[in-house]
Design a protein around this motif. Sequence first.
Motif, PDB file in Angstrom:
ATOM      1  N   LYS A  34       0.804  -1.211   0.000  1.00 20.66           N
ATOM      2  CA  LYS A  34       0.000   0.000   0.000  1.00 20.66           C
ATOM      3  C   LYS A  34       0.838   1.262   0.000  1.00 20.66           C
ATOM      4  O   LYS A  34       0.428   2.295  -0.519  1.00 20.66           O
ATOM      5  CB  LYS A  34      -0.936   0.005   1.204  1.00 20.66           C
ATOM      6  N   TYR A  35       2.010   1.217   0.606  1.00 16.49           N
ATOM      7  CA  TYR A  35       2.841   2.413   0.728  1.00 16.49           C
ATOM      8  C   TYR A  35       4.241   2.178   0.160  1.00 16.49           C
ATOM      9  O   TYR A  35       4.823   1.117   0.339  1.00 16.49           O
ATOM     10  CB  TYR A  35       2.971   2.845   2.188  1.00 16.49           C
ATOM     11  N   LEU A  36       4.747   3.191  -0.524  1.00 14.67           N
ATOM     12  CA  LEU A  36       6.107   3.156  -1.059  1.00 14.67           C
ATOM     13  C   LEU A  36       6.793   4.451  -0.677  1.00 14.67           C
ATOM     14  O   LEU A  36       6.289   5.543  -0.968  1.00 14.67           O
ATOM     15  CB  LEU A  36       6.077   3.005  -2.586  1.00 14.67           C
ATOM     16  N   LYS A  37       7.912   4.354   0.006  1.00 10.82           N
ATOM     17  CA  LYS A  37       8.632   5.546   0.435  1.00 10.82           C
ATOM     18  C   LYS A  37       9.290   6.243  -0.758  1.00 10.82           C
ATOM     19  O   LYS A  37       9.844   5.604  -1.638  1.00 10.82           O
ATOM     20  CB  LYS A  37       9.712   5.187   1.466  1.00 10.82           C
ATOM     21  N   ILE A  38       9.187   7.559  -0.763  1.00 12.04           N
ATOM     22  CA  ILE A  38       9.860   8.346  -1.795  1.00 12.04           C
ATOM     23  C   ILE A  38      11.284   8.625  -1.325  1.00 12.04           C
ATOM     24  O   ILE A  38      11.500   9.145  -0.233  1.00 12.04           O
ATOM     25  CB  ILE A  38       9.132   9.681  -2.052  1.00 12.04           C
TER      26      ILE A  38
END
Length: 222
Positions: free
Chosen positions: A201-205
């Motif tokens: 669900k989340y991907l770090k930039i």
Amino acid sequence: MELGDRFKYRREVLGLTQEEVAKEVSRLLTSDKFNRVTVSNIELGNQQSMKDRVLLAVIQILKCNAEWLVNGKGSIEKIADSNVELVPIQGLMCPVISWEQAGNFTSIEHLSEPDEYSFYPSPVKSGPNTYILTVRGDSMSPKFEEGDLIYVDPNQIEAISGKYIIAAISEYQEVTFKQLQILDNQKLLKAINPDYPPELKYLKINNNCQIIGTVVAHVKPL
């Protein structure tokens, strides 16, 4: 799902925080009695009803059907009298390009063989180099479904939490469509599909990721 579950589901689909919902509802009610704690109590099931004026404000902010929110019946979103929505045309004609082209897009003037592209008018005021992408995959459903058209302004690259953006990830050599979330100064790319597992669900930039445009309009083909 109970009232609180539906409230939370709809809020998350729209990418809104509890604070943002409370602020907008309070603005419509011209009262500060509806706050983040109220939203939390509703979602936790501690408050299982809302006064008429509050409910009317809530469904405006959550853009949903009151019958669905309160009783879980009917469609989630309000059904319009027609399946055609009339929008003002601003005159800007935008090209439909591929996702691969989006990663290297500079300006409409530099399109090779412009006659080979389909152009559609922008329903909103946007930058002169706005282009159109066709949504692929299900990471942004149900709000954005595969085949929907999204208008992207490459001149809008400011990191604003809650905005839907196009980002280039050099590590994977791909372009992705996600919602930008900023939590504790950490920028994250969020897939809003509620069925996605947490690890997807989340991907770090990081330094390998760059915002290359902001979605300014969304159109569902007939």
